[in-house]
Design a protein around this motif. Structure first.
Motif: not given
Length: 333
Positions: A252-258, A231, A249, A284, A228-229
């Motif tokens: 709770g993962v903050e995906l900055l890029r996929t 980056r 997601r 990240a 969770r959280e």
């Protein structure tokens, strides 16, 4: 190679209609092939985990789940795979101490941590070797359209979120054969996805399902790792990378890029350097799937978080009931 968008449209498109003559030829060729009699009848019962769709539907986690259930019952399992993506033709038993993904394919290498795995381009030769190494039950990864092996149980797997696409056969759609034709040779259907996807799948395809219909979903394996959280820059080379990104997601993962990759795409040093630089620039963490992790170069494996997922049957008693005749056959005196 990504499938064309019209394959998964709700209704057949103009492109699908234009390609229908070629789809008819493809379907006829498949029908002729599957009508051939089996040329090998293994000593051990064979459970085939196959699909009607081309591409990933969740067969590998299904194979692992079935293997665990069978092993929990005290029977020895062996998995037979074609070894897609590997250079070796087999038949050969996968040895993680000697083989890597370039030899035997990423999925067989992953599965070999859970049960003996035999790879073989020739299905009959592969199942014969599985017999020789003492399998009580053989679980065949893919092969619903392969007639060479006498199968005891055929389980068709489908991704509930895409269903059977536009319902057309390649190249007009994503199917290896028509839905009804494929299901007529199966003993059960397993759709994988969350409750919303399952409801939509049932609404669209339920009237074509005349066999037992099981449901299941994929869930991250508890590892004690706090996601969770986090980056992250996520990459995945599986049938539908979006499924993995959605799972992250939900955790709770903050995906900055996929970064969606092709199924089985090699994770070259150049690609991994690029991903590492992007992650560093964003502050990240790189994160990927269990299947992709076995293809990582050794020098970067420890720098990438792996998130394993496991299949969970929504009604465990249903799969137990489907498997019962097979397991009884093997344990009968």
């Amino acid at each position: 190679m990504r499938p064309p968008g019209f394959w998964n449209s709700a209704e057949p498109s103009l492109a699908a209609y234009a390609l229908s003559p070629f789809a008819a030829i493809y379907a006829a060729a498949t029908a002729r092939r599957v009508a051939r009699p089996a040329n090998y009848n293994p000593c051990a019962p064979v459970i085939c985990v196959g699909n009607i769709n081309a591409g990933g539907t969740g067969k590998t986690p299904t194979v692992l789940a079935l293997t665990a259930l069978i092993s929990d019952g005290g029977l020895r399992t062996a998995i037979v795979s074609r070894g897609h993506g590997g250079a070796l033709k087999g038949p050969i038993q996968v040895d993680p101490a000697r083989h890597d993904a370039s030899d035997v394919g990423d999925e067989p290498l992953l599965m070999s941590a859970f049960a003996p795995v035999v790879i073989s381009r020739n299905r009959a030769a592969g199942t014969e070797l599985a017999d020789q190494i003492g399998a009580d039950v053989i679980v065949m990864d893919d092969g619903h359209q392969n007639p060479d092996i006498a199968k005891t149980l055929s389980l068709v797997v489908v991704d509930a979120s895409v269903g059977f696409g536009n319902g057309r056969v390649i190249p007009a759609g994503p199917l290896r054969e028509p839905v009804t034709t494929g299901l007529d040779r199966a003993d059960a259907l397993l759709s994988i996805g969350g409750s919303d996807a399952q409801s939509q799948f049932q609404a669209r395809w339920g009237d074509r399902i005349g066999i037992p219909h099981l449901t299941a979903h994929l869930a991250p394996l508890p590892t004690g790792m706090q996601l969770r959280e986090l980056r992250a820059v996520a990459f995945a080379g599986i049938g539908r990378p979006e499924k993995f990104f959605d799972t992250l997601r939900a955790e709770g993962v903050e995906l900055l890029r996929t970064v969606p990759l092709g199924d089985h795409q090699p994770l070259t040093p150049a690609l991994m350097r690029r991903l590492a630089h992007e992650a560093e620039a964003l502050g990240a963490q790189l994160i990927t799937t269990e299947k992709d992790a076995v293809r990582l170069p050794n020098d970067v494996r420890r720098k990438v978080i792996t998130v394993p997922v496991r299949l969970q049957f929504d009604v465990p008693e249903a799969i137990t009931q489907v498997l019962a005749p097979v397991l009884a056959q093997r344990t009968a005196p």
